[in-house]
Design a protein around this motif. Structure first.
Motif, PDB file in Angstrom:
ATOM      1  N   PHE A   1     -12.433   3.417  -0.931  1.00 49.84           N
ATOM      2  CA  PHE A   1     -12.034   2.776   0.210  1.00 49.84           C
ATOM      3  C   PHE A   1     -10.431   3.177   0.228  1.00 49.84           C
ATOM      4  CE2 PHE A   1      -9.739  -1.045   2.050  1.00 49.84           C
ATOM      5  CZ  PHE A   1     -10.260  -1.054   3.416  1.00 49.84           C
ATOM      6  N   GLY A   2      -9.820   2.896  -0.778  1.00 46.44           N
ATOM      7  CA  GLY A   2      -8.154   3.369  -0.933  1.00 46.44           C
ATOM      8  C   GLY A   2      -7.721   4.767  -0.826  1.00 46.44           C
TER       9      GLY A   2
ATOM     10  N   ARG B   1      -7.067   6.182  -6.942  1.00 50.69           N
ATOM     11  CA  ARG B   1      -5.749   6.406  -5.813  1.00 50.69           C
ATOM     12  C   ARG B   1      -4.749   7.011  -6.497  1.00 50.69           C
ATOM     13  NH1 ARG B   1      -3.627   1.091  -4.426  1.00 50.69           N
ATOM     14  NH2 ARG B   1      -2.262   2.237  -3.055  1.00 50.69           N
TER      15      ARG B   1
ATOM     16  N   ASN C   1     -16.400   1.060  -2.812  1.00 57.30           N
ATOM     17  CA  ASN C   1     -15.218   0.195  -3.226  1.00 57.30           C
ATOM     18  C   ASN C   1     -14.075   1.020  -3.927  1.00 57.30           C
ATOM     19  OD1 ASN C   1     -15.064  -2.835  -3.942  1.00 57.30           O
ATOM     20  ND2 ASN C   1     -17.029  -2.525  -3.866  1.00 57.30           N
TER      21      ASN C   1
ATOM     22  N   ILE D   1       1.433   1.951  -5.947  1.00 63.69           N
ATOM     23  CA  ILE D   1       1.177   1.265  -7.081  1.00 63.69           C
ATOM     24  C   ILE D   1      -0.485   0.473  -6.903  1.00 63.69           C
ATOM     25  CG2 ILE D   1       1.476  -0.977  -8.167  1.00 63.69           C
ATOM     26  CD1 ILE D   1       4.412  -0.530  -7.238  1.00 63.69           C
ATOM     27  N   ALA D   2      -0.960   0.809  -7.817  1.00 64.13           N
ATOM     28  CA  ALA D   2      -2.575   0.055  -7.901  1.00 64.13           C
ATOM     29  C   ALA D   2      -2.580  -1.312  -8.754  1.00 64.13           C
ATOM     30  CB  ALA D   2      -3.622   1.067  -8.068  1.00 64.13           C
ATOM     31  N   MET D   3      -3.474  -1.984  -8.274  1.00 66.81           N
ATOM     32  CA  MET D   3      -3.502  -3.326  -9.252  1.00 66.81           C
ATOM     33  C   MET D   3      -5.087  -3.789  -9.502  1.00 66.81           C
ATOM     34  SD  MET D   3      -1.460  -6.788  -8.495  1.00 66.81           S
ATOM     35  CE  MET D   3      -1.758  -8.301  -9.281  1.00 66.81           C
TER      36      MET D   3
ATOM     37  N   ARG E   1     -11.403   1.871  -9.268  1.00 69.97           N
ATOM     38  CA  ARG E   1     -10.721   1.731  -7.887  1.00 69.97           C
ATOM     39  C   ARG E   1      -9.303   1.937  -7.879  1.00 69.97           C
ATOM     40  NH1 ARG E   1     -11.476  -3.747  -4.710  1.00 69.97           N
ATOM     41  NH2 ARG E   1      -9.997  -4.520  -6.244  1.00 69.97           N
TER      42      ARG E   1
ATOM     43  N   SER F   1       0.892  -1.477  -0.047  1.00 68.86           N
ATOM     44  CA  SER F   1       0.234  -0.144  -0.137  1.00 68.86           C
ATOM     45  C   SER F   1       0.891   1.157   0.003  1.00 68.86           C
ATOM     46  CB  SER F   1      -0.898   0.047   1.126  1.00 68.86           C
ATOM     47  OG  SER F   1      -0.133   0.013   2.264  1.00 68.86           O
ATOM     48  N   LYS F   2       2.245   1.136   0.300  1.00 67.58           N
ATOM     49  CA  LYS F   2       2.997   2.323   0.199  1.00 67.58           C
ATOM     50  C   LYS F   2       3.873   2.269  -0.669  1.00 67.58           C
ATOM     51  CE  LYS F   2       2.460   3.429   4.941  1.00 67.58           C
ATOM     52  NZ  LYS F   2       1.140   2.867   4.940  1.00 67.58           N
TER      53      LYS F   2
ATOM     54  N   LEU G   1      -8.117   5.961   2.683  1.00 68.78           N
ATOM     55  CA  LEU G   1      -7.029   5.456   3.364  1.00 68.78           C
ATOM     56  C   LEU G   1      -5.794   6.260   3.212  1.00 68.78           C
ATOM     57  CD1 LEU G   1      -7.469   1.760   3.430  1.00 68.78           C
ATOM     58  CD2 LEU G   1      -7.826   3.136   5.331  1.00 68.78           C
TER      59      LEU G   1
END
Lengths: 357, 321
Positions: A98-99, A150, A95, A77-79, A146, A73-74, A102
């Motif tokens: 959420f990220g 981010r 959905n 990078i998103a997947m 989603r 999460s640091k 955070l």
């Protein structure tokens, strides 16, 4: 900005070596596609980049910073996962939020990002729905949304189209290409489908057995494959490989005669000729520099036809022909004439291309 | 429901499928009647008759006259019965909340540890569940011995490590007796919620967890926001069964502390009180089927109503994965 550098990356599961030393540099804003047959390690490599699995050895540097011990999460990078992996208990909005929440963004910022992502992916009417109320294509878009929300510097996409039906697949493929141009982020895309790889990629990484076989643009891979594996993996119908024995300028196949290729590069005695379907044609029975083959069957496609024939040593070749060639009957003897300019020469032992060597 | 394939058939032929349907119907009847009869005889009849008993005056085994709600009113509001009833109920409530925390809470933690595949998970998966298959009689008997003030393993262990101050008559002290029983129950049953939670955890698709790990590195947040909502069906099962078990609690206290809920009723629960009232014992000084039935009916109604309402509530927050 995102530059990725992988150095000597290895991964073992128990005592199976899945990745056997990967060196790769990925440039900023590049859409790079990892392609290869099942089990080649492409998804494993993606998970290592994401940080979901630890590396056994090697180094991964993102924007000059080692990612050793950095939590997924640091990493910025998103997947996007093959099964979409949406949170089933949250609606589409949550959905996506959420990220972003955070990350410590304010409510207004989260809202703005989701509006933007939803707008780009036409998700506005779906924001209140739960994942189970969505179709496969919609879920896929939410999964991408989603990741978008981010605003990561790197997107990882793990076979994102493989759960969609064929018609939807080409649509979403187009959308991903458009999206990449629009947001200009670095994208790493894993697929086993070479058509997806060819149509999407800035560069393709062809993998096999835990190793990189070749890295290059789709055109480079198609026109100058580094070895017979890449040659056959890229392009459809696949390249035919003809194992020949060389004697000076003459390349012979048992039971099919031999042809003279005066311009051939320096090679050993055992040479494999790589021929794409459009690099040979059916010649007249007595045409010079052709191989004798037994006609097997034809695929009529309207404006053209694919023909299949068997050489004297049992190798099947596929070639493009005009529709008139469909008149041949199975069992007919035909003459296959390669076009010397479009030939690839591979070492029969190692598979390596003589041209690029 | 009509057989779907008969709609277009000509009238003459349509009789045939209907005949077959009635054959099918007979077959269904043949399969259903015996279990329904057994059910009616051994489940519905006793419940209904217990309900009926509660409305009569009883002299020993002889049924007297119809007294309406007098038995209910006696056990709920007339002394000395009311105090005992409410004391037992209060103990049941305490047992339920204590077990919710200890048994279900620990069960979840154990399940999580087993699921994360920490070293020794295979061994512990069996070890945790082992007491569940033991008979309550054996568990109660063995732990009664363990808690023996002089010879018991618990006190001997405490003394051997110099904690003599804590050694005491666990089951004889009003302050510790109920807690000791709760502990034994949790020890014996913790494997059950563990197993149910573990099954729930294992059903979560790994890609959902990967997706969550891409967004947060906080394990607590992951549990609270992703894992816990996704194992809601497991929680429903554990919560409801524990609720029913806590208010039907009987065997363990009966074996370990006897029918009176000694010392001084501190371990008395509705199950024990019902048994004493309906079937009598030396200390109770009363044997009354009417009041016992009234207690049983009240327990049944309370458990059924609360369990139903709570199940509906818990079901509603469940989602399909």
């Amino acid at each position: 900005m995102a530059q990725l550098s992988l150095r000597g990356v290895r991964k073992n599961f128990k005592n199976v070596e899945v990745l056997q030393g990967i060196d790769l540099d990925i440039r900023d804003r590049e859409l790079i596609v990892f392609v290869g047959p099942s089990g080649c390690g492409k998804s494993t490599l993606l998970r290592l980049i994401a940080g979901l699995d630890p590396m056994t050895a090697g180094e991964f540097v993102l924007n000059g910073k080692s990612m050793q011990g950095v939590a997924p999460s640091k990493r910025d990078i998103a997947m996007v996962f093959q099964s979409y992996a949406l949170y089933p208990h949250m609606n589409v909005y949550d959905n996506m939020a959420f990220g972003a929440r955070l990350m410590g963004l304010s409510k207004a910022e989260v809202q703005a990002r989701i509006d933007e992502a939803a707008g780009m992916l036409q998700l506005e009417p779906l924001l209140d729905r739960k994942p189970r109320e969505l179709s496969g294509g919609q879920r896929q878009r939410v999964a991408i949304g989603r990741a978008l929300a981010r605003k990561p510097s790197v997107f990882l996409l793990d076979e994102p189209l493989s759960n969609l039906d064929a018609a939807l697949r080409s649509d979403v493929r187009l959308e991903i290409a458009k999206l990449h141009r629009k947001i200009g982020a670095t994208m790493i895309y894993v697929t086993h489908d070479q058509v997806e790889a060819m149509t999407l990629a800035d560069r393709i990484v062809v993998m096999r057995g835990g190793l990189i076989e070749q890295v290059g643009t789709p055109r480079e891979l198609y026109e100058t494959p580094a070895n017979a594996f890449v040659g056959t993996f890229i392009g459809s119908p696949r390249m035919s490989l003809l194992e020949t024995t060389r004697d000076g300028p003459h390349f012979g196949i048992e039971g099919s005669g031999s042809i003279a290729l005066p311009g051939a590069p320096e090679t050993g005695q055992k040479v494999t000729l790589g021929l794409r379907p459009d690099a040979m044609h059916l010649g007249l029975a007595d045409a010079p520099d052709g191989f004798d083959a037994e006609f097997e069957y034809a695929e009529y496609l309207g404006n053209e036809a694919y023909l299949y024939a068997r050489l004297g040593d049992g190798t099947r070749v596929s070639l493009k022909g005009d529709t008139a060639s469909c008149a041949h009957q199975p069992g007919d003897t035909v003459r296959i004439c390669p076009d010397p300019a479009q030939l690839h020469y591979f070492d029969t032992e190692t598979g390596r291309s003589f041209r690029s060597a | 429901m009509d057989a779907p394939d008969t709609t277009e058939a000509p009238t003459q032929k349509s009789r045939l499928p209907r005949l077959r349907m009635s054959g099918r119907g007979m077959w269904i009847t043949f399969l259903l009647v015996p279990p329904l009869a057994v059910m009616a005889l051994f489940v519905i009849y006793p419940i209904v008759s217990a309900l009926a008993y509660a409305f009569y005056d009883w002299q020993g085994l002889r049924r007297g006259e119809f007294v309406g709600f007098a038995n209910f009113s006696k056990v709920l509001f007339d002394e000395p019965f009311a105090t005992t009833t409410w004391n037992a109920f209060k103990n049941n409530v305490f047992v339920f909340f204590a077990l919710m925390i200890i048994q279900n809470g620990l069960g979840f933690i154990l399940a999580y540890a087993l699921w994360r595949d920490l070293p020794g998970a295979r061994f512990h998966r069996i070890a945790v569940f082992l007491p569940v298959v033991l008979s309550t009689v054996i568990i109660g008997y063995v732990w009664k011995l363990f808690f023996h003030p002089i010879f018991g393993a618990v006190n001997q262990l405490l003394r051997s490590v110099g904690l003599d101050v804590f050694a005491g008559p666990w089951l004889g002290d009003p302050d510790t007796a109920l807690n000791a029983l709760i502990f034994v129950n949790a020890w014996a049953w913790v494997g059950f919620p563990t197993l149910v939670f573990l099954a729930g955890l294992q059903r979560i698709p790994s890609e959902i967890l990967d997706a969550a790990r891409m967004e947060t590195d906080s394990e607590l947040l992951l549990i609270r926001k992703i894992i816990w909502p996704l194992i809601a069906p497991s929680a429903t099962v554990c919560f409801i069964l524990l609720f029913i078990g806590s208010f039907n609690w009987f065997e363990l206290p009966y074996i370990m502390v006897g029918l009176d809920g000694s010392p001084f009723g501190t371990t008395d629960v509705l199950g024990l009180y019902f048994y004493r009232t309906a079937f009598g014992n030396q200390s109770a000084g009363i044997q009354d089927f009417g009041m016992g039935s009234a207690l049983a009916v009240l327990m049944f109604l309370f458990i059924a109503v609360v369990a139903t309402v709570w199940t509906i509530y818990l079901r509603r927050r469940e989602i399909e994965v």
